[in-house]
Design a protein around this motif. Structure first.
Motif, PDB file in Angstrom:
ATOM      1  N   GLY A 157       0.814  -1.206   0.000  1.00 27.95           N
ATOM      2  CA  GLY A 157       0.000   0.000   0.000  1.00 27.95           C
ATOM      3  C   GLY A 157       0.846   1.254   0.000  1.00 27.95           C
ATOM      4  N   MET A 158       0.200   2.381   0.219  1.00 35.24           N
ATOM      5  CA  MET A 158       0.894   3.666   0.161  1.00 35.24           C
ATOM      6  C   MET A 158       1.347   4.139   1.529  1.00 35.24           C
ATOM      7  SD  MET A 158      -1.283   5.586  -2.792  1.00 35.24           S
ATOM      8  CE  MET A 158       0.168   6.554  -3.167  1.00 35.24           C
ATOM      9  N   GLY A 159       1.064   3.328   2.545  1.00 36.74           N
ATOM     10  CA  GLY A 159       1.465   3.693   3.899  1.00 36.74           C
ATOM     11  C   GLY A 159       0.265   3.743   4.813  1.00 36.74           C
ATOM     12  N   GLY A 160       0.454   3.353   6.061  1.00 34.87           N
ATOM     13  CA  GLY A 160      -0.674   3.327   6.988  1.00 34.87           C
ATOM     14  C   GLY A 160      -1.741   2.383   6.479  1.00 34.87           C
ATOM     15  N   SER A 161      -2.984   2.802   6.591  1.00 33.54           N
ATOM     16  CA  SER A 161      -4.112   2.019   6.090  1.00 33.54           C
ATOM     17  C   SER A 161      -4.652   2.690   4.843  1.00 33.54           C
ATOM     18  CB  SER A 161      -5.200   1.929   7.167  1.00 33.54           C
ATOM     19  OG  SER A 161      -6.298   1.200   6.709  1.00 33.54           O
ATOM     20  N   ASP A 162      -4.903   1.903   3.788  1.00 33.49           N
ATOM     21  CA  ASP A 162      -5.404   2.416   2.517  1.00 33.49           C
ATOM     22  C   ASP A 162      -6.811   1.889   2.250  1.00 33.49           C
ATOM     23  OD1 ASP A 162      -3.015   3.669   2.117  1.00 33.49           O
ATOM     24  OD2 ASP A 162      -2.336   2.398   0.476  1.00 33.49           O
ATOM     25  N   ILE A 163      -7.498   2.559   1.311  1.00 34.91           N
ATOM     26  CA  ILE A 163      -8.796   2.093   0.842  1.00 34.91           C
ATOM     27  C   ILE A 163      -8.593   1.224  -0.400  1.00 34.91           C
ATOM     28  CG2 ILE A 163     -11.112   2.732   0.083  1.00 34.91           C
ATOM     29  CD1 ILE A 163     -10.525   3.617   2.908  1.00 34.91           C
ATOM     30  N   TYR A 164      -9.219   0.058  -0.395  1.00 34.14           N
ATOM     31  CA  TYR A 164      -9.174  -0.887  -1.509  1.00 34.14           C
ATOM     32  C   TYR A 164     -10.607  -1.251  -1.899  1.00 34.14           C
ATOM     33  CZ  TYR A 164      -4.278  -1.932  -0.221  1.00 34.14           C
ATOM     34  OH  TYR A 164      -2.935  -1.870   0.054  1.00 34.14           O
ATOM     35  N   TYR A 165     -10.743  -1.878  -3.074  1.00 32.82           N
ATOM     36  CA  TYR A 165     -11.988  -2.580  -3.383  1.00 32.82           C
ATOM     37  C   TYR A 165     -11.645  -3.921  -4.002  1.00 32.82           C
ATOM     38  CZ  TYR A 165     -11.697  -1.730  -8.461  1.00 32.82           C
ATOM     39  OH  TYR A 165     -11.314  -1.718  -9.775  1.00 32.82           O
ATOM     40  N   ILE A 166     -12.622  -4.830  -3.953  1.00 34.29           N
ATOM     41  CA  ILE A 166     -12.458  -6.149  -4.539  1.00 34.29           C
ATOM     42  C   ILE A 166     -13.767  -6.509  -5.233  1.00 34.29           C
ATOM     43  CG2 ILE A 166     -13.240  -7.487  -2.522  1.00 34.29           C
ATOM     44  CD1 ILE A 166     -10.828  -9.371  -3.084  1.00 34.29           C
ATOM     45  N   ASP A 167     -13.684  -7.135  -6.399  1.00 32.68           N
ATOM     46  CA  ASP A 167     -14.881  -7.529  -7.135  1.00 32.68           C
ATOM     47  C   ASP A 167     -15.555  -8.718  -6.468  1.00 32.68           C
ATOM     48  OD1 ASP A 167     -14.794  -5.630  -9.271  1.00 32.68           O
ATOM     49  OD2 ASP A 167     -13.150  -6.758 -10.157  1.00 32.68           O
ATOM     50  N   LEU A 168     -16.909  -8.671  -6.402  1.00 26.88           N
ATOM     51  CA  LEU A 168     -17.703  -9.790  -5.901  1.00 26.88           C
ATOM     52  C   LEU A 168     -18.393 -10.449  -7.089  1.00 26.88           C
ATOM     53  CD1 LEU A 168     -17.338  -8.001  -3.310  1.00 26.88           C
ATOM     54  CD2 LEU A 168     -19.596  -8.774  -2.612  1.00 26.88           C
ATOM     55  N   PHE A 169     -18.142 -11.725  -7.293  1.00 25.48           N
ATOM     56  CA  PHE A 169     -18.725 -12.431  -8.428  1.00 25.48           C
ATOM     57  C   PHE A 169     -19.969 -13.202  -8.000  1.00 25.48           C
ATOM     58  CE2 PHE A 169     -14.084 -12.270  -9.448  1.00 25.48           C
ATOM     59  CZ  PHE A 169     -14.191 -11.305 -10.445  1.00 25.48           C
ATOM     60  N   GLU A 170     -20.837 -13.506  -8.984  1.00 28.88           N
ATOM     61  CA  GLU A 170     -22.117 -14.148  -8.683  1.00 28.88           C
ATOM     62  C   GLU A 170     -21.943 -15.520  -8.041  1.00 28.88           C
ATOM     63  OE1 GLU A 170     -24.653 -14.248 -12.054  1.00 28.88           O
ATOM     64  OE2 GLU A 170     -24.821 -12.069 -12.219  1.00 28.88           O
ATOM     65  N   ASN A 171     -20.834 -16.189  -8.335  1.00 27.94           N
ATOM     66  CA  ASN A 171     -20.619 -17.519  -7.760  1.00 27.94           C
ATOM     67  C   ASN A 171     -20.074 -17.467  -6.335  1.00 27.94           C
ATOM     68  OD1 ASN A 171     -17.986 -16.722  -8.123  1.00 27.94           O
ATOM     69  ND2 ASN A 171     -17.456 -18.324  -9.605  1.00 27.94           N
ATOM     70  N   GLY A 172     -19.951 -16.258  -5.780  1.00 26.73           N
ATOM     71  CA  GLY A 172     -19.477 -16.106  -4.414  1.00 26.73           C
ATOM     72  C   GLY A 172     -17.990 -15.927  -4.270  1.00 26.73           C
ATOM     73  N   SER A 173     -17.256 -15.980  -5.369  1.00 26.80           N
ATOM     74  CA  SER A 173     -15.806 -15.797  -5.306  1.00 26.80           C
ATOM     75  C   SER A 173     -15.451 -14.316  -5.375  1.00 26.80           C
ATOM     76  CB  SER A 173     -15.120 -16.556  -6.443  1.00 26.80           C
ATOM     77  OG  SER A 173     -15.529 -16.043  -7.706  1.00 26.80           O
ATOM     78  N   PHE A 174     -14.172 -14.005  -5.143  1.00 24.83           N
ATOM     79  CA  PHE A 174     -13.694 -12.626  -5.108  1.00 24.83           C
ATOM     80  C   PHE A 174     -12.574 -12.419  -6.113  1.00 24.83           C
ATOM     81  CE2 PHE A 174     -15.306 -13.653  -0.895  1.00 24.83           C
ATOM     82  CZ  PHE A 174     -16.167 -12.598  -0.651  1.00 24.83           C
ATOM     83  N   GLY A 175     -12.435 -11.173  -6.556  1.00 25.41           N
ATOM     84  CA  GLY A 175     -11.324 -10.811  -7.410  1.00 25.41           C
ATOM     85  C   GLY A 175     -10.085 -10.512  -6.586  1.00 25.41           C
ATOM     86  N   THR A 176      -9.212  -9.703  -7.145  1.00 27.77           N
ATOM     87  CA  THR A 176      -7.974  -9.318  -6.478  1.00 27.77           C
ATOM     88  C   THR A 176      -8.124  -7.916  -5.895  1.00 27.77           C
ATOM     89  OG1 THR A 176      -6.704 -10.635  -8.053  1.00 27.77           O
ATOM     90  CG2 THR A 176      -5.497  -8.958  -6.796  1.00 27.77           C
ATOM     91  N   PRO A 177      -7.696  -7.665  -4.652  1.00 29.76           N
ATOM     92  CA  PRO A 177      -7.808  -6.317  -4.079  1.00 29.76           C
ATOM     93  C   PRO A 177      -7.133  -5.261  -4.940  1.00 29.76           C
ATOM     94  CG  PRO A 177      -7.274  -7.907  -2.367  1.00 29.76           C
ATOM     95  CD  PRO A 177      -7.161  -8.639  -3.675  1.00 29.76           C
ATOM     96  N   VAL A 178      -7.839  -4.144  -5.138  1.00 26.36           N
ATOM     97  CA  VAL A 178      -7.329  -3.032  -5.941  1.00 26.36           C
ATOM     98  C   VAL A 178      -7.181  -1.806  -5.054  1.00 26.36           C
ATOM     99  CG1 VAL A 178      -7.769  -1.513  -7.906  1.00 26.36           C
ATOM    100  CG2 VAL A 178      -8.446  -3.934  -8.023  1.00 26.36           C
ATOM    101  N   ASN A 179      -5.964  -1.267  -4.972  1.00 24.63           N
ATOM    102  CA  ASN A 179      -5.714  -0.050  -4.210  1.00 24.63           C
ATOM    103  C   ASN A 179      -6.237   1.147  -4.994  1.00 24.63           C
ATOM    104  OD1 ASN A 179      -4.111   2.397  -3.317  1.00 24.63           O
ATOM    105  ND2 ASN A 179      -3.324   0.900  -1.853  1.00 24.63           N
ATOM    106  N   LEU A 180      -6.962   2.072  -4.337  1.00 27.03           N
ATOM    107  CA  LEU A 180      -7.577   3.193  -5.037  1.00 27.03           C
ATOM    108  C   LEU A 180      -6.589   4.275  -5.447  1.00 27.03           C
ATOM    109  CD1 LEU A 180     -11.036   3.757  -3.349  1.00 27.03           C
ATOM    110  CD2 LEU A 180     -10.433   2.420  -5.339  1.00 27.03           C
ATOM    111  N   GLY A 181      -5.318   4.139  -5.052  1.00 29.19           N
ATOM    112  CA  GLY A 181      -4.306   5.036  -5.579  1.00 29.19           C
ATOM    113  C   GLY A 181      -4.150   6.341  -4.836  1.00 29.19           C
TER     114      GLY A 181
END
Length: 642
Positions: A303-327
């Protein structure tokens, strides 16, 4: 066709446009309040092009461009604003700040002096950075007003989330039971998740804890809910009732996000999400509007230091994508926490790394047409203070919600505060008959400023009601006309109206003219036809109506000329809806041609997309399928009868 009948049809057509413009202004304001400035700017430009409440729309459009970090366009529209009569003095300040944004410092100083001369107060600290001009413009007036809620305790309460008139929140209150565990950091009970009915006067105690398996021995909360209210994502210490509290190699029990489902009023089936880690925290979950993305805060490596905001895709089958840092626009080398995403997919968060008023401050994000975050806005006083301010929540109306803060004068440690925004003032009233007291339908109500410049023309509805957004501290003239009645002019003012008053009433009573009120002559009515969702083929019930029209045109009115106008509901992208409505108009046109109607007798066939909704189903409220069906229609305008 008699001239009077022709005029009746023309007035009906004009009235539908007036209603659509009133709906468009309401939609634009709703988008603006939700920080969806790109969509709002498009709606305000359309109002300006239609010359409907132009001064107001111009001011709103200028603000949109400022918040979109587009000072070049903001300067153009603020320059138009400052030529308006009786504008709030804050717009001189906004114009000066936008001039700083285009580096025209000389002109900026001149307008800032004018602002100060007219009684404006200048905060020199706000002028320290040219790059911060949008925050300075946003904070030129107070947008939010706070009030206490009745469910705070003397300990820590935060993270309010409202759904279906129930408020969920996180608290260490734990009243009414013996406390077996205390958190060593602050000697308070561990956090649990509570729920209370909105507006309830009940004192919160242990019985208000949500039922089921969510609350554990250690920290639980904050939370977010799916749109249907049946899935909860929430924080919890790295704890498993079979294993106990797990810690990393530094002796810290990190946060993890868990998921639970609501079954028979109990939250059960608690499961840990797969992208959690024992080595770092993943917490503060927030869902986007359609539930396809989960935002969260984390101090994960990279991350960029400390705690960052991320998002992750939620798929219909219940699985998750890869965490994306908002930059770097959102995240800094310090802490970004407590994300929240409103119904327009606008992100809000707290940070102690961006320029603010104190410790953690709450910020909103601004996105471009491609939904890329381009800038942030500090929400200013009183949302932010010199202490920690966090856990922002916005209701679907864009005007109300909650924040949390440990500011002075609170009841306990962290407290929850409700907020509301000052609504644009509206003028409203009922047009009625002085003899019968009955409402008058389709009276023309013209709103003018004190210089008799027309702002908008409205038409009263079937209950005699009319409504329009107006400015505060301004004088207005209302001219009302209706055939068979004497004209009426009213002087109305919005001066000295308290900020917590959202509307002023101007009822209009018209005197009938003796012996001149006649029953309208009968007119030919061509009923609309309707379409299935996302379809443009002619349905069976619609073909029956079209056959009736074809019969009238061929056998009873051989010289009748019509126009075809097709529409969609508000669901789906506006550009797609415009194309779909054009296809509906074409299929209607082709059907009538196939029934022997000469093409020259159909003056035009055009689609209007979602621009002319006949009800309030513009995406800001929940509507039934039947209500959406009313908008998926083709209408017929009679242009010529003989």
């Amino acid at each position: 066709m008699k001239l009077k009948n022709y005029l009746v049809i023309c007035i009906a057509f004009w009235a539908s446009l007036s209603f659509a413009q009133q709906g468009l202004q309401k939609k634009a304001d709703n988008l603006f309040n939700k920080f969806s400035f790109v969509k709002a700017s498009e709606a305000y430009r359309e109002l300006i092009n239609k010359n409907f409440n132009t001064d107001y729309a111009t001011r709103q459009l200028a603000d949109c461009y400022a918040y979109l970090r587009n000072p070049d366009s903001a300067v153009v529209y603020y320059k138009k604003v400052i030529t308006q009569q009786n504008i709030p003095v804050a717009y001189y300040y906004k114009y000066a700040q936008s001039l700083r944004g285009v580096k025209n410092y000389k002109a900026s100083r001149e307008w800032m002096r004018k602002f100060k001369t007219l009684g404006g107060v200048i905060n020199e600290k706000q002028l320290s950075k040219d790059a911060n001009f949008i925050t300075s413009i946003f904070n030129a007036k107070q947008h939010y007003f706070l009030k206490d809620v009745n469910f705070n305790s003397k300990l820590s309460d935060f993270g309010a989330f409202e759904h279906d008139s129930k408020i969920y929140f996180t608290s260490t209150a734990n009243k009414g039971v013996s406390i077996k565990h205390l958190y060593g950091w602050n000697n308070q009970p561990f956090l649990d998740i509570y729920a209370t009915d909105k507006g309830s006067d009940t004192i919160i105690h242990h019985k208000a804890k949500v039922k089921g398996d969510i609350n554990s021995t250690y920290h639980d909360g904050p939370l977010t809910l799916s749109k249907d209210g049946k899935t909860m994502y929430f924080c919890r210490n790295n704890y498993n009732k079979n294993i106990g509290l797990k810690k990393d190699n530094k002796g810290v029990s990190n946060l993890k996000i868990y998921k639970s489902t609501l079954v028979d009023d109990k939250w059960i089936n608690v499961e840990e999400l797969s992208f959690n880690s024992d080595d770092y925290s993943v917490g503060h979950p927030a869902l986007n509007n359609d539930g396809t993305k989960l935002y969260f805060a984390s101090d994960m490596p990279g991350g960029m230091g400390g705690s960052d905001i991320y998002y992750i895709d939620l798929f219909e089958n219940g699985s998750f994508g890869t965490p994306v840092n908002l930059g770097p626009i959102v995240n800094t080398d310090k802490n970004e926490l407590f994300p929240f995403v409103n119904s327009e997919d606008v992100l809000f968060f707290s940070s102690d790394g961006h320029l603010g008023l104190g410790l953690l401050d709450i910020f909103g994000t601004v996105s471009d047409r491609e939904n890329n975050i381009v800038s942030i806005l500090n929400l200013g006083i009183p949302v932010n203070s010199n202490k920690d301010d966090f856990s922002f929540f916005m209701n679907n109306d864009g005007l109300s919600g909650y924040i949390s803060s440990n500011r002075d004068d609170g009841l306990g440690d962290d407290d929850i505060y409700a907020y509301n925004r000052i609504l644009q003032l509206i003028i409203e009233g009922v047009v009625s008959n002085s003899k019968t007291n009955k409402p008058i339908n389709k009276a023309l109500v013209s709103i003018l400023d004190s210089n008799k410049k027309e702002i908008a023309i409205l038409e009263s509805d079937s209950t005699g009601y009319y409504q329009l957004n107006i400015d505060r501290d301004t004088d207005y003239i209302i001219d009302t006309k209706k055939e068979g009645y004497e004209d009426r002019t009213l002087q109305v003012t919005s001066k000295n109206i308290d900020d917590n008053v959202y509307s002023i009433t101007a009822d209009i009573i018209l005197n009938p003219i003796a012996n001149k009120i006649k029953e309208p002559e009968p007119t030919i009515k061509l009923d609309p036809i309707y379409f299935d969702y996302n379809k443009y083929n002619i349905r069976g019930d619609s073909s029956i109506e079209l056959d009736k029209i074809a019969h009238l045109m061929k056998n009873k009115y051989p010289n009748m000329v019509i126009k075809i106008e097709s529409h969609t509901d508000s669901r789906g992208p506006a550009s797609y809806n415009l194309k779909l409505s054009a296809q509906r108009a074409k299929s209607t046109y082709e059907y009538l041609i196939s029934k022997g109607i000469d093409a020259t007798r159909i003056e035009s066939h055009k689609g209007y997309g979602e621009e002319q909704l006949i009800n309030n189903c513009d995406g800001t409220i929940k509507c039934t399928n039947q209500q959406h069906q009313l908008n998926r229609r083709t209408q017929f305008m009679i242009i010529k009868m003989k």
